[in-house]
Design an enzyme around this catalytic site. Structure first.
Site, PDB file in Angstrom:
ATOM      1  N   LYS A 105      10.732  25.882  16.309  1.00  0.00           N
ATOM      2  CA  LYS A 105      11.489  26.262  15.439  1.00  0.00           C
ATOM      3  C   LYS A 105      10.489  27.251  14.470  1.00  0.00           C
ATOM      4  CE  LYS A 105      13.862  24.860  10.872  1.00  0.00           C
ATOM      5  NZ  LYS A 105      14.203  23.862  10.313  1.00  0.00           N
ATOM      6  N   HIS A 107      10.652  29.046  11.435  1.00  0.00           N
ATOM      7  CA  HIS A 107      10.763  29.000  10.202  1.00  0.00           C
ATOM      8  C   HIS A 107      10.598  27.696   9.721  1.00  0.00           C
ATOM      9  CE1 HIS A 107      14.828  28.432  11.719  1.00  0.00           C
ATOM     10  NE2 HIS A 107      15.096  27.888  10.382  1.00  0.00           N
TER      11      HIS A 107
END
Length: 215
Positions: A105, A107
Site C-alpha cells: 500500500k 498511502h
C-alpha cells in the site's frame, strides 16, 4: 503432531460434509493424479471456521514462542483472525495477530504488513496446506525483513508426500528454515479414518498413492 483421534475424526467428517475433502481422482498442479483433494477455502461458514480455528488454537497451546500469529494472504487471513478469537475464548490467551497484503500500500500507513507488529517477536505462521513451499518461503522472507523471528508454521493438512526430491514439501521447509511445521491432520489420519469406516476402495487408492509418492 496431530490432534487426538476424536478431534481428527470430527475435522475429517466436517471437511467431507462441506466438500473441503473429497475422495476420487484429482489431477494436481504437479501432474500427479491424487486419490483425494483438500480445499480449505470451502470452510466458509461459521461452524466450519470455528472448528478449524479451535484446532489451530489447541495446537498452539502446545507450541513454544507464540508471541504473534500470522496469516498469509489470502486464505490465511480469516484463519489467523478466527484462531486469535479461539485462543482468547477457549484458552484465555490473548495473542496479537497480523497478515500481509499481496501488494504494498502506497498511502496511509503503507507497506505490506497489517495488524500486530512483528519486529523482535516470535511469529507462528498459520495456513491451510504447504504444497510446494513457495508461498511459505515468500512470507518468511517478508517477516524476517520486518524483524520477526519465525517460531514455526501450523497447517491444516500434511499430505506426507515427496516434493522434488525424497523429502516432502513440509520436510523441505523444516530443513531449509530450521523451524517446526505442525499439521492438524495428515494423510495417515485420512487413511485411518477410511479404515475405520470400511471404505476399502478409497483406502486401497490411498495406499497405492502413498507407495508411489509417500515419504
Amino acid at each position: 503432531m496431530t490432534t487426538n483421534t476424536f478431534q481428527a475424526q470430527a475435522f475429517i467428517e466436517l471437511a467431507l460434509s462441506r466438500g473441503v475433502l473429497k475422495f476420487g481422482e484429482f489431477t494436481l498442479k504437479s501432474g500427479r493424479v491424487s486419490p483425494y483433494f483438500f480445499n480449505a477455502g470451502l470452510l466458509n461458514d461459521g461452524e466450519a471456521l470455528a472448528l478449524l480455528a479451535s484446532g489451530y488454537a489447541d495446537q498452539l497451546m502446545h507450541c513454544e514462542g507464540v508471541e504473534v500469529i500470522f496469516g498469509p494472504a489470502y486464505k490465511g487471513i480469516p484463519f489467523v483472525a478466527a484462531t486469535a478469537v479461539a485462543l482468547a475464548q477457549n484458552h484465555q490467551k490473548s495473542v496479537p495477530w497480523g497478515f500481509n497484503r499481496k501488494e504494498a500500500k502506497d498511502h496511509g500507513e503503507g507497506g505490506v504488513l497489517v495488524g500486530a507488529s512483528v519486529a523482535g517477536k516470535k511469529v507462528w505462521i498459520i495456513d491451510d496446506v504447504i504444497t510446494a513451499g513457495t508461498a511459505i518461503r515468500e512470507v518468511v522472507t517478508i517477516l524476517k525483513n520486518a524483524g520477526a523471528e519465525i517460531a514455526g508454521v501450523l497447517v491444516a493438512l500434511d499430505r506426507q508426500e515427496r516434493g522434488q526430491g525424497e523429502l516432502s514439501a513440509i520436510q523441505e521447509v523444516q530443513k531449509e528454515l530450521n523451524i517446526p511445521v505442525h499439521a492438524l491432520i495428515t494423510m495417515t489420519d485420512l487413511m485411518d479414518y477410511l479404515e475405520q469406516k470400511g471404505e476399502t476402495s478409497s483406502l486401497e487408492n490411498m495406499q497405492a498413492y502413498r507407495r508411489q509418492y509417500g515419504i
